[in-house]
Design a protein around this motif. Structure first.
Motif, short mmCIF file in Angstrom:
data_model
loop_
_atom_site.label_atom_id
_atom_site.label_comp_id
_atom_site.label_asym_id
_atom_site.label_seq_id
_atom_site.Cartn_x
_atom_site.Cartn_y
_atom_site.Cartn_z
N MET A 132 0.72 -1.24 0.09
CA MET A 132 0.10 -0.21 0.17
C MET A 132 0.95 1.32 -0.25
O MET A 132 2.10 1.34 0.25
CB MET A 132 -1.04 -0.02 1.13
CG MET A 132 -1.91 -1.29 1.33
SD MET A 132 -2.96 -1.42 -0.38
CE MET A 132 -3.78 0.09 -0.12
N PHE A 133 0.14 2.36 -0.43
CA PHE A 133 1.04 3.78 -0.35
C PHE A 133 1.67 3.97 0.92
O PHE A 133 2.83 4.63 0.73
CB PHE A 133 -0.41 4.88 -0.53
CG PHE A 133 0.46 6.31 -0.85
CD1 PHE A 133 0.38 6.48 -2.02
CD2 PHE A 133 0.62 6.93 0.31
CE1 PHE A 133 1.07 7.99 -2.16
CE2 PHE A 133 1.16 8.12 0.36
CZ PHE A 133 1.32 8.74 -1.05
N ASP A 134 1.21 3.79 2.17
CA ASP A 134 1.75 4.02 3.35
C ASP A 134 3.02 3.31 3.56
O ASP A 134 4.19 3.62 4.19
CB ASP A 134 0.83 3.65 4.57
CG ASP A 134 -0.16 4.84 4.85
OD1 ASP A 134 -0.07 5.87 4.05
OD2 ASP A 134 -1.25 4.56 5.46
N ASP A 135 2.98 1.86 2.87
CA ASP A 135 4.15 1.07 3.02
C ASP A 135 5.42 1.67 2.17
O ASP A 135 6.48 1.67 2.53
CB ASP A 135 3.96 -0.28 2.58
CG ASP A 135 3.16 -0.99 3.32
OD1 ASP A 135 2.78 -0.81 4.51
OD2 ASP A 135 1.95 -1.56 2.73
N GLY A 136 4.97 2.24 1.14
CA GLY A 136 5.99 2.76 0.31
C GLY A 136 6.80 4.09 0.82
O GLY A 136 7.79 4.38 0.70
N HIS A 137 5.61 4.80 1.46
CA HIS A 137 5.96 6.19 1.88
C HIS A 137 7.03 5.85 3.12
O HIS A 137 8.31 6.43 3.02
CB HIS A 137 4.74 6.94 2.51
CG HIS A 137 5.19 8.26 3.08
ND1 HIS A 137 5.16 8.43 4.31
CD2 HIS A 137 5.36 9.38 2.41
CE1 HIS A 137 5.54 9.73 4.70
NE2 HIS A 137 5.39 10.17 3.24
N ALA A 138 6.80 5.07 3.96
CA ALA A 138 7.52 4.83 5.14
C ALA A 138 8.78 4.13 4.58
O ALA A 138 9.91 4.25 5.52
CB ALA A 138 6.86 3.50 5.93
N ALA A 139 9.07 3.62 3.44
CA ALA A 139 10.26 2.89 3.11
C ALA A 139 11.46 4.10 2.39
O ALA A 139 12.43 3.64 2.03
CB ALA A 139 10.00 1.76 2.07
N ALA A 140 11.01 5.52 2.19
CA ALA A 140 11.61 6.36 1.55
C ALA A 140 13.12 6.57 2.17
O ALA A 140 14.21 6.54 1.40
CB ALA A 140 10.98 7.80 1.48
N ARG A 141 13.16 6.61 3.49
CA ARG A 141 14.50 6.69 4.24
C ARG A 141 15.26 5.44 3.78
O ARG A 141 16.69 5.74 3.76
CB ARG A 141 14.27 6.92 5.67
CG ARG A 141 13.75 8.31 6.08
CD ARG A 141 13.80 8.60 7.28
NE ARG A 141 13.26 10.06 7.59
CZ ARG A 141 13.77 11.02 7.34
NH1 ARG A 141 14.83 11.11 7.20
NH2 ARG A 141 13.04 12.05 7.73
N ALA A 142 14.89 4.57 3.83
CA ALA A 142 15.60 3.19 3.77
C ALA A 142 16.20 3.13 2.17
O ALA A 142 17.40 2.53 1.85
CB ALA A 142 14.83 1.72 3.85
N VAL A 143 15.44 3.90 1.35
CA VAL A 143 15.89 3.67 0.02
C VAL A 143 17.18 4.65 -0.26
O VAL A 143 17.93 4.45 -0.99
CB VAL A 143 14.73 4.17 -0.88
CG1 VAL A 143 15.08 4.56 -2.46
CG2 VAL A 143 13.53 3.29 -1.31
N VAL A 144 17.08 5.89 0.35
CA VAL A 144 17.99 6.73 0.30
C VAL A 144 19.39 5.99 1.00
O VAL A 144 20.52 6.01 0.53
CB VAL A 144 17.57 8.17 1.15
CG1 VAL A 144 18.98 9.10 1.18
CG2 VAL A 144 16.34 8.88 0.44
N ALA A 145 19.07 5.49 2.25
CA ALA A 145 20.29 4.93 2.92
C ALA A 145 20.81 3.63 2.26
O ALA A 145 22.19 3.70 2.49
CB ALA A 145 19.84 4.24 4.28
N CYS A 146 20.33 3.15 1.37
CA CYS A 146 20.97 2.07 0.80
C CYS A 146 21.63 2.48 -0.51
O CYS A 146 22.40 1.68 -1.09
CB CYS A 146 19.86 0.76 0.33
SG CYS A 146 18.90 1.10 -1.09
#
Length: 353
Positions: free
Chosen positions: A244-258
């Motif tokens: 869901m949308f909320d799941d992707g939104h919450a993953a944004a920081r992890a995307v940047v960090a990786c």
């Protein structure tokens, strides 16, 4: 089953039996239209009225027209419960989906409901909330209360579906194919879809990719992840996410960090969520990170920027599911399995690494 011409009623109609006649003497609301009043007005038996109202082909067309005219004049509506009892059918079919909030399933729902309505059938819908155990309970309950079942992207394991197949029949699978199941399926070539997205990204120079994984029980997620792991020459980071949308939104920081230069969302909802999350973090898309989705839900083209994704035929899947279910409900073969090839749609959320 079609009846021979000799079985059709002609100008003469048998009189009502004594039992039927006795039944007419019971109390009823004044002026209420009943099957008995329609029979009297048309000059036929109640059995004939019942056959006409249930669509039986054994009644002579002229006689059937007379019954319908009498029913219309009296504003007669046959009892749904009685009709179901007479036909041995409920007049409904069921659809089970993991999450009604996901527009992917709303597309299938629309295609299925419209096709079923044309055949005079109603649709019951339930969601399992991504819970495989709840899904099997719902499926069994729905099948007991309807004439057939469509399972869209079921989360239950293959062996569980095979074990329940006889109790669920007739049923059709959508977005899933299970070997040895014996039920028709309409699925998506997830490997091909992922392959097109990766080819697009690597063609832009991306080698460090992140995948925002879908629900653990999703067969589509397993297929997409396996396809990504098999791609040579890329560095892949797998991040737990959801659907869901909320799941992707919450993953944004992890995307940047990786440190990935491109991210593939499990679906468009996840990809739309990470787009918003990256924007809030001041990360430019596609200037710093490219983003792709999967499914081409209606608002994918209206995100900022518009989302690169792969398109699948959601409405067509619903219509084809009805065609196969209708065949099975009428004792015919359900047809061959179909696996659809997704179509790559390049939009502004992807750019050079």
């Amino acid at each position: 089953m079609r009846a021979s011409t000799g079985d059709r009623e002609q100008d003469q109609d048998p009189p009502a039996s004594p039992v039927r006649a006795a039944g007419r003497r019971g109390p009823r609301p004044a002026g209420a239209a009943t099957i008995g009043r329609v029979a009297d007005a048309a000059g036929v038996s109640r059995a004939t009225v019942s056959r006409v109202m249930n669509g039986s082909p054994t009644v002579h067309p002229e006689l059937a027209a007379r019954v319908r005219a009498a029913a219309a004049a009296l504003d007669y509506e046959p009892s749904v419960a009685a009709r179901s009892l007479a036909l041995g059918r409920t007049g409904t079919i069921s659809l089970i989906v993991p999450d009604l909030a996901n527009p992917l399933f709303q597309g299938v729902l629309r295609g299925l409901s419209r096709a079923a309505a044309k055949a005079g059938r109603q649709l019951l819908v339930a969601e399992s909330d991504e819970d495989p155990e709840e899904e099997t309970i719902l499926a069994l309950e729905a099948r007991r209360n309807s004439d057939g079942l469509v399972l869209a992207s079921p989360r239950a394991p293959d062996e569980r579906l095979r074990a329940l197949a006889d109790r669920l029949a007739p049923f059709v699978l959508v977005y899933r194919e299970v070997a040895g199941l014996g039920a028709p399926s309409l699925s998506i070539d997830n490997v091909a879809g992922v392959g097109d997205l990766v080819a697009h990204l690597t063609g832009l120079g991306h080698r460090r990719l992140a995948y925002l994984a879908g629900p653990a029980g999703s067969a589509a997620n397993a297929e997409r992840l396996a396809a990504l792991r098999a791609v040579p020459g890329i560095a892949l980071t797998e991040l737990a996410c959801g659907s869901m949308f909320d799941d992707g939104h919450a993953a944004a920081r992890a995307v940047v960090a990786c440190g990935a230069s491109a991210v593939l969302g499990f679906n468009d909802m996840v990809a739309s969520g990470v787009l918003t999350g990256l924007h809030e973090l001041g990360v430019r898309v596609p200037g710093e990170v490219s983003v792709t989705g999967f499914d081409d839900i209606p608002f994918a083209r209206y995100t900022t920027p518009p989302l690169t994704t792969v398109s699948i035929p959601k409405h067509e899947l619903g219509e084809l599911a009805w065609e196969r279910l209708w065949a099975l409900m009428n004792g015919e073969p359900g047809g061959y399995n179909v696996r659809f090839q997704p179509r790559l749609l390049v939009r502004d959320s992807t750019g050079p690494a």
